[in-house]
Design a protein around this motif. Structure first.
Motif, mmCIF file in Angstrom:
data_model
loop_
_atom_site.group_PDB
_atom_site.id
_atom_site.type_symbol
_atom_site.label_atom_id
_atom_site.label_comp_id
_atom_site.label_asym_id
_atom_site.label_seq_id
_atom_site.Cartn_x
_atom_site.Cartn_y
_atom_site.Cartn_z
ATOM 1 N N ALA A 67 0.551 -1.322 -0.085
ATOM 2 C CA ALA A 67 -0.078 -0.033 -0.064
ATOM 3 C C ALA A 67 0.932 1.394 0.094
ATOM 4 O O ALA A 67 1.443 1.281 1.285
ATOM 5 N N LEU A 68 0.582 1.539 -0.951
ATOM 6 C CA LEU A 68 0.900 3.926 -1.028
ATOM 7 C C LEU A 68 0.892 4.183 0.022
ATOM 8 O O LEU A 68 -0.599 4.558 0.269
ATOM 9 N N PRO A 69 1.148 5.392 0.419
ATOM 10 C CA PRO A 69 0.623 6.111 0.785
ATOM 11 C C PRO A 69 0.087 7.303 0.245
ATOM 12 O O PRO A 69 -0.343 7.067 -0.879
ATOM 13 N N ASP B 90 -0.693 10.266 -0.450
ATOM 14 C CA ASP B 90 -0.042 11.157 -1.399
ATOM 15 C C ASP B 90 0.355 10.733 -1.986
ATOM 16 O O ASP B 90 0.823 11.402 -3.307
ATOM 17 N N ALA B 91 0.325 9.243 -2.623
ATOM 18 C CA ALA B 91 1.316 9.293 -3.411
ATOM 19 C C ALA B 91 1.167 9.238 -5.028
ATOM 20 O O ALA B 91 -0.310 9.182 -5.272
ATOM 21 N N VAL B 92 1.883 8.867 -6.197
ATOM 22 C CA VAL B 92 1.055 9.288 -7.404
ATOM 23 C C VAL B 92 1.071 8.405 -7.871
ATOM 24 O O VAL B 92 1.304 7.219 -7.685
ATOM 25 N N ARG B 93 -0.248 8.401 -8.572
ATOM 26 C CA ARG B 93 -0.868 7.062 -9.453
ATOM 27 C C ARG B 93 -0.467 6.660 -10.759
ATOM 28 O O ARG B 93 -0.356 5.961 -11.109
ATOM 29 N N ASP B 94 -0.097 8.084 -11.585
ATOM 30 C CA ASP B 94 0.743 7.545 -12.890
ATOM 31 C C ASP B 94 2.734 8.384 -12.666
ATOM 32 O O ASP B 94 2.539 9.433 -11.901
ATOM 33 N N VAL B 95 3.003 8.198 -14.016
ATOM 34 C CA VAL B 95 4.108 8.430 -13.995
ATOM 35 C C VAL B 95 4.185 9.893 -14.187
ATOM 36 O O VAL B 95 3.280 10.954 -14.537
ATOM 37 N N VAL B 96 5.102 10.769 -13.584
ATOM 38 C CA VAL B 96 4.935 11.991 -13.648
ATOM 39 C C VAL B 96 6.229 12.813 -14.248
ATOM 40 O O VAL B 96 6.990 12.347 -14.612
ATOM 41 N N PRO B 97 5.493 13.247 -15.689
ATOM 42 C CA PRO B 97 6.133 13.045 -17.060
ATOM 43 C C PRO B 97 7.478 14.270 -16.734
ATOM 44 O O PRO B 97 8.830 14.267 -17.868
ATOM 45 N N ASP C 86 9.858 -3.752 -2.029
ATOM 46 C CA ASP C 86 9.745 -3.148 -1.140
ATOM 47 C C ASP C 86 11.129 -1.297 -2.234
ATOM 48 O O ASP C 86 9.961 0.274 -1.704
ATOM 49 N N ARG C 87 11.711 -1.632 -2.549
ATOM 50 C CA ARG C 87 12.102 -0.479 -3.801
ATOM 51 C C ARG C 87 11.245 -0.498 -4.459
ATOM 52 O O ARG C 87 11.474 0.539 -4.767
ATOM 53 N N ALA C 88 10.421 -1.158 -4.957
ATOM 54 C CA ALA C 88 9.883 -0.933 -6.417
ATOM 55 C C ALA C 88 8.960 -0.175 -5.862
ATOM 56 O O ALA C 88 7.960 1.317 -6.568
ATOM 57 N N ALA C 89 7.762 -0.122 -4.384
ATOM 58 C CA ALA C 89 7.474 1.001 -4.251
ATOM 59 C C ALA C 89 8.028 1.957 -3.240
ATOM 60 O O ALA C 89 6.601 2.839 -3.580
ATOM 61 N N GLU C 90 8.839 1.976 -3.255
ATOM 62 C CA GLU C 90 9.469 3.131 -2.820
ATOM 63 C C GLU C 90 9.797 4.196 -4.379
ATOM 64 O O GLU C 90 9.347 5.289 -4.044
#
Length: 290
Positions: free
Chosen positions: A43-45, A47-54, A72-76
C-alpha cells in the motif's frame, strides 16, 4: 461396463468444480499478473503519485543494505513515479525484478538501460563463472537511445563509471547521465573521474546528471561540475552560504541532480529504510531557458 449417464454428468460437474476451486486458490496465493513469487502490491501513501510524472527525475543509491527486498524498493520508486530514475549500486537481476514489480504491482511501465562496471558474484549472485552485473541503471518511461557506458580509468577501491542515454523528460529530448564516484577519502580519484564526466556533459547543451558523487557540495573535486550545471535545489551551492539538504543517513549531501540549461520547479529528499542514501527527486521545466 458403461457408466450411468446421470452418474457421468454428476462426475463431470464435480470435476469442473474441483478444478475451478484449485485455480481460484492459486490466484489467491499468487496474485493477478504478478511475477513468480511476487508479493501483493505494498500500500502506497495516500499522497502517492498514481501515474508517471513526465517532468520528474530521480536518483537513488539503492544498496546498503544490499539485501533489501526488491518489491519494497519498487514501492519506494512507485510512490514518486518519476519519468526517469538513475540507480547506483544496482545489480542487473535486482533491477529486472524492480522493473517487473513496478509494472505488475503499480502499473508503471519503464524501459531500462544498464551500465554495469563489474561482475560480482558476492554482491549480485549468479554462478561463480557467470556472476551478476553491478553498477548503474537508468529506468525511463520513454524509450532511450544512444546508450553509452563508460568505466573511469581509475575507479579507486572499486570499479566505477557512468551511463548516458538520450530520452524524453517533460516532452523534450535530453541527455541523461547516471554516475557513481569513488568512495570517501579518495578525493584525487574522484577529481579525475569528474574531469572525465564533465568533458562528456559539456558536449551537450542540455543535460541532466544524476548520481552519488560521494562528495559534499564544497568539495574541490566537484568544481568542474558546478562550472557546467546547477543542483536541482536552488539553495544548494558550492559556497559556504549554500544550504543543502542532506541525502544520506550520516547527514551529508552526496547525491545530486545536476541540471545544464534546465530549470527546476521543485524537488524532494526522501529517507528510505531500504538504503543509507535517500531518494532525491526533482521536477523540471525543460522548456524554460536558463
Amino acid at each position: 461396463m458403461w457408466a450411468n449417464p446421470g452418474e457421468a454428468t454428476v462426475f463431470g460437474r464435480s470435476t469442473r468444480m474441483l478444478a475451478g476451486a484449485v485455480i481460484l486458490a492459486c490466484m489467491v496465493l499468487v496474485g493477478p499478473s504478478a511475477p513468480s513469487g511476487a508479493p501483493f502490491a505494498r500500500a502506497l501513501p495516500a499522497d502517492a503519485v498514481r501515474d508517471v510524472v513526465p517532468n520528474r527525475v530521480m536518483t537513488w543509491n539503492m544498496c546498503n543494505p544490499c539485501k533489501a527486498g526488491n518489491a519494497d524498493r519498487a514501492a519506494e520508486i512507485a510512490t514518486y513515479a518519476p519519468q526517469v530514475v538513475g540507480l547506483q549500486e544496482a545489480c542487473v537481476r535486482d533491477v529486472e525484478r524492480i522493473r517487473d514489480y513496478l509494472e505488475s504491482l503499480y502499473g508503471l511501465v519503464y524501459h531500462v538501460e544498464y551500465g554495469a562496471v563489474l561482475r560480482s558474484w558476492g554482491r549480485c549472485g549468479g554462478l561463480p563463472w557467470s556472476p551478476g552485473g553491478f553498477g548503474q541503471a537508468i529506468l525511463s518511461a520513454a524509450p532511450m537511445t544512444d546508450p553509452v557506458k563508460v568505466e573511469y580509468p581509475d575507479g579507486g577501491s572499486e570499479d566505477r563509471g557512468y551511463l548516458a542515454v538520450t530520452t524524453t523528460v517533460g516532452g523534450r529530448s535530453v541527455r541523461v547521465f547516471d554516475t557513481h564516484l569513488a568512495q570517501r577519502r579518495q578525493e584525487t580519484v574522484r577529481a579525475d573521474q569528474v574531469r572525465v564526466l564533465a568533458a562528456a556533459v559539456a558536449r551537450h547543451d542540455r543535460a541532466i546528471v544524476l548520481g552519488d558523487f560521494n562528495a559534499v557540495p564544497d568539495a574541490s573535486e566537484l568544481t568542474p561540475m558546478w562550472a557546467l550545471a546547477a543542483d536541482a535545489d536552488p539553495q544548494c551551492r558550492p559556497s559556504s552560504t549554500g544550504t543543502c539538504k542532506p541525502t544520506t543517513d550520516w547527514q551529508s549531501k552526496f547525491d545530486y541532480v545536476f541540471l545544464r540549461s534546465i530549470v527546476p520547479v521543485g524537488h524532494g529528499v526522501h529517507p528510505s529504510r531500504y538504503s543509507d542514501h535517500h531518494l532525491l527527486h526533482a521536477d523540471l521545466d525543460p522548456t524554460a531557458p536558463r
